[in-house]
Design a protein around this motif. Structure first.
Motif, PDB file in Angstrom:
ATOM      1  N   VAL B  14      24.926 -10.747  51.134  1.00 15.37           N
ATOM      2  CA  VAL B  14      25.856  -9.919  51.268  1.00 15.37           C
ATOM      3  C   VAL B  14      25.396  -8.682  51.099  1.00 15.37           C
ATOM      4  O   VAL B  14      24.756  -8.184  50.073  1.00 15.37           O
ATOM      5  CB  VAL B  14      26.828  -9.944  50.038  1.00 15.37           C
ATOM      6  N   VAL B  15      25.339  -7.827  52.237  1.00 10.65           N
ATOM      7  CA  VAL B  15      24.724  -6.524  52.374  1.00 10.65           C
ATOM      8  C   VAL B  15      25.861  -5.492  52.174  1.00 10.65           C
ATOM      9  O   VAL B  15      26.846  -5.194  52.986  1.00 10.65           O
ATOM     10  CB  VAL B  15      24.151  -6.420  53.874  1.00 10.65           C
ATOM     11  N   PHE B  16      25.546  -4.600  51.082  1.00  8.99           N
ATOM     12  CA  PHE B  16      26.621  -3.678  50.700  1.00  8.99           C
ATOM     13  C   PHE B  16      25.915  -2.312  51.028  1.00  8.99           C
ATOM     14  O   PHE B  16      25.072  -1.996  50.109  1.00  8.99           O
ATOM     15  CB  PHE B  16      26.991  -3.972  49.440  1.00  8.99           C
ATOM     16  N   THR B  17      26.526  -1.531  52.142  1.00  7.90           N
ATOM     17  CA  THR B  17      25.863  -0.145  52.159  1.00  7.90           C
ATOM     18  C   THR B  17      26.950   0.923  51.886  1.00  7.90           C
ATOM     19  O   THR B  17      28.152   0.722  52.167  1.00  7.90           O
ATOM     20  CB  THR B  17      25.557  -0.062  53.659  1.00  7.90           C
ATOM     21  N   SER B  18      26.172   1.934  51.151  1.00  8.04           N
ATOM     22  CA  SER B  18      27.161   2.921  50.737  1.00  8.04           C
ATOM     23  C   SER B  18      26.871   4.135  50.535  1.00  8.04           C
ATOM     24  O   SER B  18      25.564   4.569  50.609  1.00  8.04           O
ATOM     25  CB  SER B  18      27.468   2.457  48.976  1.00  8.04           C
ATOM     26  N   LEU B  19      27.839   4.925  50.545  1.00  6.49           N
ATOM     27  CA  LEU B  19      27.414   6.508  50.336  1.00  6.49           C
ATOM     28  C   LEU B  19      28.075   6.834  48.849  1.00  6.49           C
ATOM     29  O   LEU B  19      29.234   6.907  48.968  1.00  6.49           O
ATOM     30  CB  LEU B  19      28.026   7.592  51.604  1.00  6.49           C
TER      31      LEU B  19
END
Lengths: 109, 109
Positions: B14-19
């Protein structure tokens, strides 16, 4: 670097997790060049990258399919960078090739 | 945080990319708690996370299969964190669920 705009799944994600060695040793220049070169490849969808103060980095590149990701691995200039990565820039790394099956963002009600 | 020790594929990433938004606002404490809570879940294989000085973060959690990853998403305390994430901590994010089909590390000849 920001969140990649990717199409509806399925597509391929290459998760590259790495630990850097000390010092730059030409790394920053190579990383910038590889980002640009990747963008020119057939089937490229986007890239995301982050590196912690502690030295752990995660780069995820997105491709239309596994064949496009595999072709990028074999690009001559990229092969040179991979070899220098093994020898100089990375204390350790792991590459995981994956098929994205679901994707979603914030859904505020 | 280091490179996760994962078994032979297939498994789920599960790839969680966030700002992030500005300021901590309880984020660091929640992140630490979620790391610990994830480790207690059935089917958990490992986690990797990096956040850039620029605010882009990538967290990849690994699970034995999609069902284990989906179950973690529904854990009550995690649901609360997800809601607070949408409302307070993240300016934007993207979750991508993927099946890892190949994995490799450095192979020095």
């Amino acid at each position: 670097m920001s969140i990649a705009s990717t199409p509806e799944p399925p597509y391929t994600a290459v998760v590259f997790t790495s630990l850097r060695t000390e010092g730059d040793q030409g790394y920053a220049r190579m990383a910038e060049r590889m980002d640009l070169l990747a963008q020119e490849q057939p089937g490229y969808l986007g890239i995301e990258a982050a590196r912690d103060a502690g030295g752990l980095g995660i780069t995820v590149s997105y491709w239309v399919d596994d064949a496009a990701a595999a072709a990028w691995k074999q690009v001559a200039e990229h092969l040179v960078a991979q070899e220098r990565g093994r020898d100089v820039w990375y204390a350790d790394y792991r590459v995981r090739v994956a098929t994205v099956t679901r994707a979603y963002g914030p859904t505020r009600s």
